[in-house]
Write a protein that holds these residues in place. Structure first.
Motif, mmCIF file in Angstrom:
data_model
loop_
_atom_site.group_PDB
_atom_site.id
_atom_site.type_symbol
_atom_site.label_atom_id
_atom_site.label_comp_id
_atom_site.label_asym_id
_atom_site.label_seq_id
_atom_site.Cartn_x
_atom_site.Cartn_y
_atom_site.Cartn_z
ATOM 1 N N MET A 27 -55.620 36.516 -35.434
ATOM 2 C CA MET A 27 -56.640 37.474 -35.849
ATOM 3 C C MET A 27 -57.871 36.704 -36.325
ATOM 4 O O MET A 27 -57.744 35.609 -36.860
ATOM 5 C CB MET A 27 -56.107 38.372 -36.970
ATOM 6 C CG MET A 27 -54.902 39.201 -36.573
ATOM 7 S SD MET A 27 -54.317 40.311 -37.885
ATOM 8 C CE MET A 27 -53.348 39.171 -38.875
ATOM 9 N N THR A 28 -59.049 37.275 -36.129
ATOM 10 C CA THR A 28 -60.266 36.597 -36.572
ATOM 11 C C THR A 28 -61.096 37.535 -37.441
ATOM 12 O O THR A 28 -61.071 38.759 -37.262
ATOM 13 C CB THR A 28 -61.127 36.138 -35.381
ATOM 14 O OG1 THR A 28 -61.672 37.284 -34.716
ATOM 15 C CG2 THR A 28 -60.307 35.317 -34.395
ATOM 16 N N LEU A 29 -61.841 36.936 -38.356
ATOM 17 C CA LEU A 29 -62.703 37.718 -39.238
ATOM 18 C C LEU A 29 -63.761 38.468 -38.433
ATOM 19 O O LEU A 29 -64.040 39.646 -38.698
ATOM 20 C CB LEU A 29 -63.369 36.802 -40.262
ATOM 21 C CG LEU A 29 -64.346 37.473 -41.234
ATOM 22 C CD1 LEU A 29 -63.640 38.534 -42.062
ATOM 23 C CD2 LEU A 29 -65.010 36.432 -42.128
ATOM 24 N N ALA A 30 -64.338 37.798 -37.446
ATOM 25 C CA ALA A 30 -65.383 38.442 -36.642
ATOM 26 C C ALA A 30 -64.851 39.687 -35.944
ATOM 27 O O ALA A 30 -65.523 40.731 -35.898
ATOM 28 C CB ALA A 30 -65.937 37.450 -35.620
ATOM 29 N N LYS A 31 -63.647 39.591 -35.398
ATOM 30 C CA LYS A 31 -63.049 40.739 -34.715
ATOM 31 C C LYS A 31 -62.778 41.877 -35.690
ATOM 32 O O LYS A 31 -63.021 43.051 -35.393
ATOM 33 C CB LYS A 31 -61.747 40.316 -34.035
ATOM 34 C CG LYS A 31 -61.931 39.641 -32.701
ATOM 35 C CD LYS A 31 -62.275 40.663 -31.638
ATOM 36 C CE LYS A 31 -62.357 40.008 -30.274
ATOM 37 N NZ LYS A 31 -62.784 40.966 -29.240
ATOM 38 N N ILE A 32 -62.253 41.540 -36.854
ATOM 39 C CA ILE A 32 -61.926 42.580 -37.827
ATOM 40 C C ILE A 32 -63.196 43.268 -38.321
ATOM 41 O O ILE A 32 -63.233 44.498 -38.482
ATOM 42 C CB ILE A 32 -61.107 41.985 -38.985
ATOM 43 C CG1 ILE A 32 -59.701 41.627 -38.473
ATOM 44 C CG2 ILE A 32 -61.018 42.957 -40.161
ATOM 45 C CD1 ILE A 32 -58.817 40.955 -39.476
ATOM 46 N N GLU A 33 -64.256 42.517 -38.534
ATOM 47 C CA GLU A 33 -65.531 43.133 -38.934
ATOM 48 C C GLU A 33 -66.060 44.042 -37.831
ATOM 49 O O GLU A 33 -66.575 45.139 -38.100
ATOM 50 C CB GLU A 33 -66.539 42.040 -39.271
ATOM 51 C CG GLU A 33 -66.220 41.296 -40.563
ATOM 52 C CD GLU A 33 -67.194 40.184 -40.860
ATOM 53 O OE1 GLU A 33 -67.357 39.836 -42.042
ATOM 54 O OE2 GLU A 33 -67.798 39.644 -39.899
ATOM 55 N N GLU A 34 -65.924 43.604 -36.604
ATOM 56 C CA GLU A 34 -66.357 44.409 -35.459
ATOM 57 C C GLU A 34 -65.542 45.697 -35.364
ATOM 58 O O GLU A 34 -66.080 46.783 -35.112
ATOM 59 C CB GLU A 34 -66.187 43.564 -34.190
ATOM 60 C CG GLU A 34 -66.675 44.195 -32.913
ATOM 61 C CD GLU A 34 -66.421 43.282 -31.722
ATOM 62 O OE1 GLU A 34 -65.837 43.757 -30.731
ATOM 63 O OE2 GLU A 34 -66.788 42.092 -31.799
ATOM 64 N N ILE A 35 -64.243 45.575 -35.588
ATOM 65 C CA ILE A 35 -63.353 46.734 -35.533
ATOM 66 C C ILE A 35 -63.697 47.734 -36.634
ATOM 67 O O ILE A 35 -63.775 48.946 -36.397
ATOM 68 C CB ILE A 35 -61.887 46.269 -35.655
ATOM 69 C CG1 ILE A 35 -61.444 45.539 -34.385
ATOM 70 C CG2 ILE A 35 -60.958 47.451 -35.936
ATOM 71 C CD1 ILE A 35 -60.172 44.734 -34.563
#
Length: 344
Positions: A27-35
């Protein structure tokens, strides 16, 4: 309430420099923020993000291996949901899922007056109860050793940490058989026979040798280093292989044998003939996942609780929309992927 990104950061920082977790690393921070940003205007995604948030919040110690694994399973559902909806296949949660111990597929897509269901399974690493702890302890030992050596002048490197989904040193045939066993242990008939269903298998924690869409074929030609050779499609073998079938692997160099052995387990679509398809999801850290699908044109409709309304052409239309590559169990739809890497 803390945002999902905050809970993820808390867990990642708790592990940072101390130990290692395969599910958290995927999991990545960038992906979670995007989600999280996308969930503001998407009620289905918002409910999925809440589940991820709650599972991350439940992780309180570096030794919470099972809870971290559950976080990735929630993340995997989000990844498929976003990939499908982004490709023109909008999904809804299947009504009744999880209520009164009912086992139903995770998502449903409606088209042409019919339903197609999707059940998501994120495979865990082999021997997970032991190996999560083993990997974490080895990472901790490496960190302690590096910290000690860093007290002295010079450039220092830690010992490599070998990470694999299948058991270390597994052969090609063993990896295929282990993957089939993992899937079989995770599949419940109620989740795949409620209606016409695609079983989506997330290979993030249990990846094999990457073959792209060519892996959907029983045999393809590998046209590049380290050798030019005929190779068995691992995804095909997992989906539709037969016990006793000869498996061909990519040799280490030209002239070396490509004979890998014989498969010992029955493929998923043979073991579960009522499944419409099996889709393999390959996560990517900085992009949407790749999805490779094998479908059964002759799936056994009599096994389904709810009769299908979509015909063969309509099913293929949905599968083609959601996938980066498609083949079927008659090997008619995979002709475009007979060579890997693809020639210009």
């Amino acid at each position: 309430m803390a945002k999902t990104r905050d809970e993820y950061l808390r867990v990642a920082q708790m592990l940072s420099g101390l130990t290692f977790s395969i599910p958290v690393s995927l999991m990545t921070l960038a992906k979670i923020e995007e989600i999280e940003a996308a969930a503001v205007n998407d009620p289905v995604l918002a409910s999925l993000v809440k589940e991820l948030h709650d599972k991350l919040k439940a992780v309180t110690r570096p030794e919470d291996y099972e809870r971290m694994a559950q976080c990735y399973e929630a993340y995997s559902e989000i990844a498929f949901y976003r990939a499908a909806t982004g490709r023109g296949v909008p999904l809804s949660r299947t009504p009744g899922t999880g209520k009164q111990n009912q086992k139903r597929p995770d998502f449903v897509h409606q088209r042409h007056g019919g339903d197609l269901y999707f059940e998501i399974k994120a495979l865990e690493i082999a021997d997970s109860l032991f190996r999560h702890k083993e990997l974490a302890e080895r990472a901790l030992d490496n960190a302690a050793d590096l910290a000690e050596r860093a007290k002295k002048p010079g450039i220092h490197f830690s010992e490599p940490l070998e990470i694999s989904g299948a058991l270390p040193a597994a052969s090609t045939v063993e990896r295929i058989d282990q993957t089939i066993a993992k899937i079989m242990n995770n599949v419940k008939p109620g989740q795949i026979y409620w209606g016409p269903t695609v079983l989506v298998v997330d290979l993030g924690r249990f990846a094999g040798i990457y073959q792209g869409a060519s892996g959907l074929l029983p045999v393809f030609f590998h046209d590049g280093p380290p050798a030019q050779s005929c190779v068995s499609g691992e995804l095909w073998q997992i989906a539709f292989g037969n016990p006793g079938e000869r498996v061909f692997e990519l040799p280490e160099f030209d002239g070396k044998s490509n004979l890998a052995g014989h498969q010992t387990r029955e493929g998923i679509l043979r073991a579960h003939p009522g499944l419409v398809a099996i889709a393999f999801m390959v996560p990517r850290l900085s992009a949407e996942p790749e999805i490779f699908t094998i479908w059964n044109k002759r799936y056994d409709q009599t096994r389904l609780t709810n009769a299908p309304a979509l015909n063969e052409h309509q099913l293929y239309e949905v599968l083609d929309d959601v996938s980066d590559g498609v083949n079927d169990t008659t090997n008619e739809d995979g002709w475009a992927h007979t060579v890997h890497p693809a020639r210009p």
